[in-house]
Design an enzyme around this catalytic site. Sequence first.
Site, PDB file in Angstrom:
ATOM      1  N   LYS A  48      93.625  35.639  86.591  1.00 57.61           N
ATOM      2  CA  LYS A  48      92.800  34.842  85.675  1.00 57.61           C
ATOM      3  C   LYS A  48      92.376  33.531  86.342  1.00 57.61           C
ATOM      4  CE  LYS A  48      95.487  36.967  82.066  1.00 57.61           C
ATOM      5  NZ  LYS A  48      94.563  37.989  81.576  1.00 57.61           N
ATOM      6  N   ASP A  58     105.749  31.916  80.829  1.00 58.91           N
ATOM      7  CA  ASP A  58     104.668  32.789  81.298  1.00 58.91           C
ATOM      8  C   ASP A  58     103.403  31.927  81.354  1.00 58.91           C
ATOM      9  OD1 ASP A  58     102.562  34.542  81.569  1.00 58.91           O
ATOM     10  OD2 ASP A  58     103.055  35.787  79.825  1.00 58.91           O
ATOM     11  N   TRP A 117     101.532  38.107  73.684  1.00 54.22           N
ATOM     12  CA  TRP A 117     102.232  38.251  74.972  1.00 54.22           C
ATOM     13  C   TRP A 117     103.687  37.844  74.888  1.00 54.22           C
ATOM     14  CZ3 TRP A 117     100.161  41.704  77.709  1.00 54.22           C
ATOM     15  CH2 TRP A 117      98.773  41.855  77.727  1.00 54.22           C
TER      16      TRP A 117
HETATM   17  N1  PLP Z   1     100.973  37.324  79.965  1.00 57.20           N
HETATM   18  C1  PLP Z   1      99.766  36.854  79.607  1.00 57.20           C
HETATM   19  C2  PLP Z   1      99.674  35.457  79.070  1.00 57.20           C
HETATM   20  C3  PLP Z   1      98.632  37.652  79.738  1.00 57.20           C
HETATM   21  O1  PLP Z   1      97.432  37.172  79.379  1.00 57.20           O
HETATM   22  C4  PLP Z   1      98.764  38.956  80.244  1.00 57.20           C
HETATM   23  C5  PLP Z   1      97.583  39.827  80.411  1.00 57.20           C
HETATM   24  O2  PLP Z   1      96.476  39.511  80.103  1.00 57.20           O
HETATM   25  C6  PLP Z   1     100.040  39.413  80.589  1.00 57.20           C
HETATM   26  C7  PLP Z   1     101.127  38.567  80.460  1.00 57.20           C
HETATM   27  C8  PLP Z   1     100.244  40.792  81.121  1.00 57.20           C
HETATM   28  O3  PLP Z   1      99.789  40.844  82.424  1.00 57.20           O
HETATM   29  P1  PLP Z   1      99.594  42.216  83.200  1.00 57.20           P
HETATM   30  O4  PLP Z   1      98.511  42.962  82.513  1.00 57.20           O
HETATM   31  O5  PLP Z   1      99.222  41.755  84.574  1.00 57.20           O
HETATM   32  O6  PLP Z   1     100.879  42.925  83.172  1.00 57.20           O
END
Ligand code: PLP
Length: 369
Positions: free
Chosen positions: A199, A175, A106
Amino acid sequence: METKKVFNFGSGPAKLPQPVLNQAQRELLDYDGIGISVLEMSHRTSDFSKIINSAETLLRELLNVPENYKILFLQGGGTGQFSAVPLNLIDLKEGRCADYIVTGTWSAKAAKEAEKYGKVNVVNPKADRYTGIPDSSSWSLNPSASYVYYCCNETVHGIEFNFIPDTKDVILVSDMSSNILSRPVDVSKFGLIFAGAQKNVGCAGVTIVIVREDLLGKALKECPTVFDYKVQAENNSLHNTPPCYSIYILKLVLEWIKNNGGADVMEKLSKQKSSLIYDIISSSNGFYSCPIDVTCQSRMNIPFRIGNIDGDQDLEKLFLEGASKLRMIQLKGHRSVGGIRASLYNAVTVEETQVLAAYMKEFVKKHQP
Ligand code: PLP
């Protein structure tokens, strides 16, 4: 109708607390006696204002958010924030860059997205395989960076920061999509925190952004208006139609967290639940293995392999089939890493984790050579 008990260890969208689902069901057709559903409610009504304002108040209280921070409820998910963060915070002045601490999928994706808008400096050594957080003494942080970015919990690899990086005076961005409100956090150390709700705190559709006020109004001119933090802050996240129902579910989950002791209790429970699983892995004489350094093993997402460090495919398949027969679902590892992954977000109970732990113990007994 009586529903069958299922044990949902999915990585997200993930299990919601049962009382939240019950309340949402009760209120689905008639919210608070007004005769319509939240799904049918205008975002400009006083009823919706009460919902969004109480979501904000609860979040402020639960995370102890200082007054000089705005809380926004946006669309576009965590992925949207991979763009919104640089679009709002990157400074294109000569020589300036944004520092990214890349520790998994991520943060790598976020860094790649930011490269579209400005100069990105990946501060830590590139890893062939993500298995930990390189020692901070090896990071080459840039004192003139616009900001330093990191992902507090890498959901795919199961790598979690248990410390806040020291960036001196440089703005820190995190994040927290997969560990928000699983423990207290000192918000004042950050310029910006964002998290998708699906989550730990709700369902898909809404992304929380907590941003320090002095960082508003610096967006690049190319920044889409819906992603301009200043515009959204001035309009209480109602510049355009917000994800109303997701904000309502978020509010219910925040109430549930508050009624269950807040971030401190969530932290205590997360340690208890994750220890149950890590203890079995570490005492299995190598039958189970978790590739992540013990210092940064995630309390939220526990990836592990069976048989050997690269995983015995047949045994892993058998494990997942057996789990599914016992109604333990969504345990398959992310397609990029394989193996098994147990996600233990706030809504997963200690009792449910014990059921998984018991199954893991049984499985070793049956299959250890
Ligand atoms: N950041 C993290 C730590 C994630 O686990 C995720 C998705 O699982 C995201 C960002 C991306 O999120 P989204 O799918 O809502 O764009």
